[in-house]
Design an enzyme around this catalytic site. Structure first.
Site, PDB file in Angstrom:
ATOM      1  N   GLU A 157       0.822  -1.211   0.000  1.00 45.63           N
ATOM      2  CA  GLU A 157       0.000   0.000   0.000  1.00 45.63           C
ATOM      3  C   GLU A 157       0.852   1.255   0.000  1.00 45.63           C
ATOM      4  OE1 GLU A 157      -3.070   0.038  -0.563  1.00 45.63           O
ATOM      5  OE2 GLU A 157      -3.849  -1.920   0.000  1.00 45.63           O
ATOM      6  N   ASP A 197      -3.913  -9.981  -8.512  1.00 42.67           N
ATOM      7  CA  ASP A 197      -4.309  -9.124  -9.627  1.00 42.67           C
ATOM      8  C   ASP A 197      -3.194  -8.294 -10.239  1.00 42.67           C
ATOM      9  OD1 ASP A 197      -4.224  -7.697  -7.229  1.00 42.67           O
ATOM     10  OD2 ASP A 197      -6.286  -6.964  -7.357  1.00 42.67           O
ATOM     11  N   GLU A 233     -18.883  -5.449  -4.082  1.00 46.72           N
ATOM     12  CA  GLU A 233     -17.504  -5.854  -3.819  1.00 46.72           C
ATOM     13  C   GLU A 233     -17.240  -7.278  -4.280  1.00 46.72           C
ATOM     14  OE1 GLU A 233     -13.528  -5.482  -2.206  1.00 46.72           O
ATOM     15  OE2 GLU A 233     -15.063  -4.083  -2.923  1.00 46.72           O
ATOM     16  N   GLU A 244     -12.162   0.164 -10.098  1.00 47.63           N
ATOM     17  CA  GLU A 244     -11.727  -0.759 -11.150  1.00 47.63           C
ATOM     18  C   GLU A 244     -12.674  -0.856 -12.340  1.00 47.63           C
ATOM     19  OE1 GLU A 244      -9.521  -1.535  -7.494  1.00 47.63           O
ATOM     20  OE2 GLU A 244     -11.684  -1.494  -7.891  1.00 47.63           O
ATOM     21  N   THR A 259      -0.883   0.711 -10.475  1.00 46.12           N
ATOM     22  CA  THR A 259      -2.171   0.129 -10.090  1.00 46.12           C
ATOM     23  C   THR A 259      -3.011   1.073  -9.250  1.00 46.12           C
ATOM     24  OG1 THR A 259      -3.170  -1.950  -9.334  1.00 46.12           O
ATOM     25  CG2 THR A 259      -1.448  -0.977  -7.936  1.00 46.12           C
TER      26      THR A 259
END
Length: 519
Positions: free
Chosen positions: A120, A265, A373, A417, A510
């Site tokens: 993160e 991912d 989600e 996303e 990302t």
């Protein structure tokens, strides 16, 4: 609370479009300044609310007008949102952000023994610093930001990289997912990490080396990446589709399970993005992406029994597929489109459009007009008695018949996303339907998530009012969601994904931070 007639129409049109074959349009993207203005206004509301109630802390609690320091206390919302303010040409917001960033001490934390997530911190802080530096030194130099504060962005990125580098102090060089800086600099000593948290460093750390001239950053990240490019231990499920968990002791794989969602991912995402960054240096990364996507096309693309027009991406455990996915995985449509663009491969473009349209359908079908989600479906290609092919619960049986999926986690945390992939689809096709899809999603998010001076998460998108508020506005709302929405409507420029022939001058990490490509 009800959908407006206009929103209903747009959502219905988007749903109807799924029944039609994807068309390869050649229309150039056209700016919609009115819609871009409205998205920018939502960004300004978000920033002003954060600045009023939470600055310089990490995260705003918009319901209670309070805050939490949940990302090391360095002000993650400031750093993460900076390049969005830059691409929106908002110097009046950029300047106080730069003022704060120049003062951050990335060598320690105010709290003793505070655990710091390498992943993160890398994607939000380091990516944000590098992107802002590239933009303000490049196409947004005209903003006239304080030159000394712009130079400080790179110095701070180096300071942060030096602090985070303790994560790589493991027997194999596979990074530890967690570090501590106060009172001593160390990592957690865990015996494993996942491929997303290992493989989502290489873009930022390579860029940091290129900008600073210090090769160590790139060497650390690329050494770790090599374990994922050349897997040992538990075998690949299919060519290119590797397991999730890797030993920090020797770099071997501990399992053969995975997919395109959490813990996996962005490893796959960065394979093709490193090729965009430098196609000569990272050809092997591209080859591994091609192998993974070809195997995905063959084994993971799944059609629900009640909506065979839809295509979702299954998870897998060995060679057993699991019809389960969620909002996180919806980025894959855009990633496939990007690969199709840079490789000139129509099959990846078409797959990307197919996945983008299908995941957007979760927005169309939910009562709130926003996707959930997490969700499952019954895979038309699996036997009905497969233990992974579970039918919907009784209270969602009717919903599944029309929607093609059923909810497992119906909340919404301001994620980007789905609109990210819609943005890529628009840049590829120029088809206004994708602008309309983005606009319909934005209208619903703006209407249902607004509370007090900012925007909050929702508990249940299966309800027309979104359920109730969750008292949090994570930094990716301003870094990603609003950026991708804004760029879908903004005028063309060098920071955009180039989907119709021009060379890409930037590639997005990302967290939606655009960094300049090599050369």
């Amino acid at each position: 609370m009800r959908l407006s007639n206009k929103s209903i129409l747009l959502l219905e049109l988007a749903g109807a479009a799924l029944a039609m074959p994807s068309r390869r349009a050649v229309t150039a993207p056209v700016a919609d300044h009115a819609r871009a203005h409205d998205v920018k206004e939502a960004f300004e509301i978000s920033w002003n609310g954060y600045y009023k109630h939470a600055f310089p802390h990490d995260t705003l609690h918009p319901v209670t007008n309070s805050y939490v320091d949940d990302r090391a206390g360095w002000g993650v919302t400031v750093v993460d949102a900076l390049d969005t303010a830059i691409v929106m040409n908002s110097l009046e917001i950029v300047q106080p952000m730069l003022d704060h960033i120049a003062k951050i001490d990335f060598t320690t934390t105010a709290k003793a023994n505070e655990a710091i997530s390498l992943f993160e911190t890398n994607i939000r802080y380091l990516g944000g610093l590098l992107s802002a530096y590239d933009l303000l030194k490049g196409p947004y130099k005209h903003l006239g930001a304080d030159a000394g504060k712009v130079d400080a962005l790179l110095k701070q990125a180096q300071s942060l990289g030096d602090s985070l580098s303790v994560a790589f102090d493991t027997p194999s060089g596979i990074p530890d997912p967690t570090i501590f800086l106060n009172p001593t600099k160390k990592n957690s000593g865990t015996d494993r990490n996942n491929i997303a948290e290992i493989g989502t460093l290489v873009l930022e750390w390579t860029r940091l080396s290129d900008l600073s001239g210090n090769k160590t950053y790139a060497e650390l990240a690329q050494k770790a990446e090599n374990y994922l490019l050349h897997p040992t231990g538990a075998p690949e499920a299919w060519p290119g589709l590797i397991g999730t968990w890797v030993s920090t002791g020797d770099g071997s794989f501990l399992d053969s399970s995975g997919g395109w969602s959490a813990y996996d991912d962005s490893f796959y995402e960065y394979l093709i993005k490193m090729y965009v960054y430098d196609p000569k240096a990272f050809g092997e990364y591209k080859d591994r992406w091609v192998a993974a996507v070809d195997s995905t096309r063959k084994h993971l693309v799944s059609h629900p029994t009640t909506r065979k027009d839809l295509s979702f991406l299954s998870a897998y455990s060995g060679q057993q597929t699991i019809p389960s996915s969620g909002h996180l995985a919806s980025f894959a449509g855009g990633n496939f489109i990007l690969g199709g663009i840079v490789l000139g491969e129509e099959k990846y473009k078409q797959l990307g459009l197919q996945i983008t349209d299908s995941y957007y359908e979760t927005y169309v079908q939910e009562a709130a007009g926003i996707g959930p989600e997490g969700f499952n479906w019954v895979d038309a290609g699996l036997s009905a008695d497969s233990p992974n092919n579970r039918p919907p619960p009784a209270n969602q049986a009717e919903f599944y018949k029309k929607a093609g999926f059923y909810n497992t986690s119906p909340y919404y945390i301001l994620r980007p996303e789905t609109v990210e992939s819609v943005y890529y689809a628009y840049r590829l096709t120029g088809d206004k339907k994708y602008q309309d899809m983005a606009w319909a999603a934005f209208q619903q998010i703006r209407r249902l998530c607004r509370v007090n001076d900012a925007y909050a998460e929702l508990t249940d998108v299966s309800k027309k009012n979104g359920g109730s508020f969750v008292d949090e506005m994570q930094s990716f709302w301003m870094a990603e969601t609003l950026k991708y929405l804004y760029l879908t409507f903004a005028a063309d420029g060098p920071v955009h994904v180039q989907g119709q022939g021009a060379a890409n001058q930037f590639v997005y990490n990302t967290e939606a931070h655009p960094v300049a490509v090599r050369g």
